[in-house]
Structure formats: C-alpha cells, structure tokens
Enzyme design. Sequence first.
Site, short mmCIF file in Angstrom:
data_model
loop_
_atom_site.label_atom_id
_atom_site.label_comp_id
_atom_site.label_asym_id
_atom_site.label_seq_id
_atom_site.Cartn_x
_atom_site.Cartn_y
_atom_site.Cartn_z
N ASP A 69 0.87 -1.16 0.00
CA ASP A 69 0.00 0.00 0.00
C ASP A 69 0.91 1.22 0.00
OD1 ASP A 69 -2.65 0.88 -0.19
OD2 ASP A 69 -2.64 1.51 1.89
N ARG A 182 8.49 1.99 -3.91
CA ARG A 182 8.11 0.58 -4.00
C ARG A 182 9.36 -0.29 -4.17
NH1 ARG A 182 3.68 1.45 -5.86
NH2 ARG A 182 4.51 2.03 -7.88
P1 IMP Z 1 -1.89 1.84 -3.74
O1 IMP Z 1 -2.90 1.75 -2.66
O2 IMP Z 1 -0.59 1.25 -3.36
O3 IMP Z 1 -2.40 1.32 -5.04
O4 IMP Z 1 -1.56 3.36 -3.97
C1 IMP Z 1 -2.54 4.33 -3.78
C2 IMP Z 1 -2.44 5.42 -4.80
O5 IMP Z 1 -1.17 6.06 -4.66
C3 IMP Z 1 -2.51 4.96 -6.26
O6 IMP Z 1 -3.83 4.88 -6.69
C4 IMP Z 1 -1.76 6.06 -6.95
O7 IMP Z 1 -2.60 7.16 -7.15
C5 IMP Z 1 -0.71 6.44 -5.93
N1 IMP Z 1 0.55 5.74 -6.21
C6 IMP Z 1 0.97 4.56 -5.70
N2 IMP Z 1 2.18 4.25 -6.18
C7 IMP Z 1 2.51 5.24 -7.03
C8 IMP Z 1 3.65 5.48 -7.86
O8 IMP Z 1 4.61 4.70 -7.95
N3 IMP Z 1 3.62 6.62 -8.58
C9 IMP Z 1 2.59 7.50 -8.53
N4 IMP Z 1 1.52 7.32 -7.80
C10 IMP Z 1 1.47 6.20 -7.04
#
Ligand code: IMP
Length: 195
Positions: A69, A182
Amino acid sequence: MKDILFATANAHKILEIASLLGPEYRLKSLAELGIKEDIPEDGDTLEENALAKARFLFERFGIPCFADDTGLEVAVLGGAPGVRSARYAEASGDMMARSAANIRKLLEALSRHTDRNARFRTVIAYLDGEKEWLFEGIVNGTILEEPTGSGGFGYDPVFVPQGSARSFAEMSLEEKNALSHRARALKQFLAFLHS
Ligand code: IMP
C-alpha cells in the site's frame, strides 16, 4: 521456482515488481487467480491496508503472499493525501481519469503554498502462513506546479524525486525502479526472502 502471490490488480505494479523479483520466484497476480477487482482498502494506515490485503488472500489461497500500500505524503498538507491517495478527489471513471482528478486536487491544494516537499511511502506486508512481516520504502521529493511526462501512473507526472530534474513520469521503468518507494520497500522484502 517458488510461487508467490502479489495482491494487486494494477498492471503497472506487476510489471515494476516482476522486473525486480528475479528468476527464483514466479509472481502470481490476482488476474491469474480470476480476481479482477482490487481488494478493499479501508484502513486508517498504509500498514493496516497492506496487512488486510495480504490476510484476505492468504485465507483464500493459502500460499505465501504479499501486498503493498502506497501513499503520497505532502508535508504542508499534514501528510495528505496519504492513505487516501487513490481516492483523494473521489472521482469516478477509469484509473487515468481518477489520477488526473487526484492531481488536479493536489495542485489546487498546493497553489497557495511554497513548500512543495512530499514523499512517497510504500509498506509491504508479507504472510507465509506462520508470521506476518512489514517492510517500508520511502522516496523524498517535490511536487511540480504542472504535470510533466507521460509514463508511469498515479501522481508520477507531478512528483520529482530528490536529486533528479525529471518527474517519475519522464523516466523509464528502470530509472524509476532505481529510486522508487516501492523498489526500496521491495528491496528490504527481497533481502529478507533471500536471507
Ligand atoms: P496503492 O494503494 O498502493 O495502489 O496506492 C494508492 C495510490 O497512490 C494509487 O492509486 C496512486 O494514485 C498512488 N501511487 C501509488 N504508487 C505510485 C507510484 O509509484 N507513482 C505515482 N503514484 C502512485
């Protein structure tokens, strides 16, 4: 080769992580198991969400699995959008439309501020059936005044990592992987898996 399940429906993340995992592991995605939707993320912290997603899958499939996350944490906004990064603007539509709306809301929120410091933070939760582990990766940077570049996803077009002159969206996957939140969390996780 060991099977490992990654709790995401996001094809960009699968690509990023598969390219880092190495030949020892075969990455299984939700799509391969017939799960098309993202698992609900309604916790108050990145840690809670990552653990909830990994537990959800472990209960169903019983193989080692991990979930990540990520949040974009903007200093002057008190860490927002943070755990709410995906649904910050509460927009509907596909992922691209939602990302564009999130970026618009972020730029509007920052329009009266000169401090544009931010960081991406990723938490990875791993379950192997015996124990649960958490790993963290952070990249510091700044938020641009307008989106730049067409690669990546989410907030990539407005995030410039520290030490770079370009946004994540202007970088190749390899360049982003060399710096990203990440990739850093994954590095901790892989060091653990291989230890
Ligand atoms: P998630 O819950 O890990 O999918 O991340 C939540 C939100 O953070 C995603 O929907 C993206 O808008 C943003 N996000 C996550 N990782 C990245 C990245 O590597 N680059 C840009 N935005 C990110």
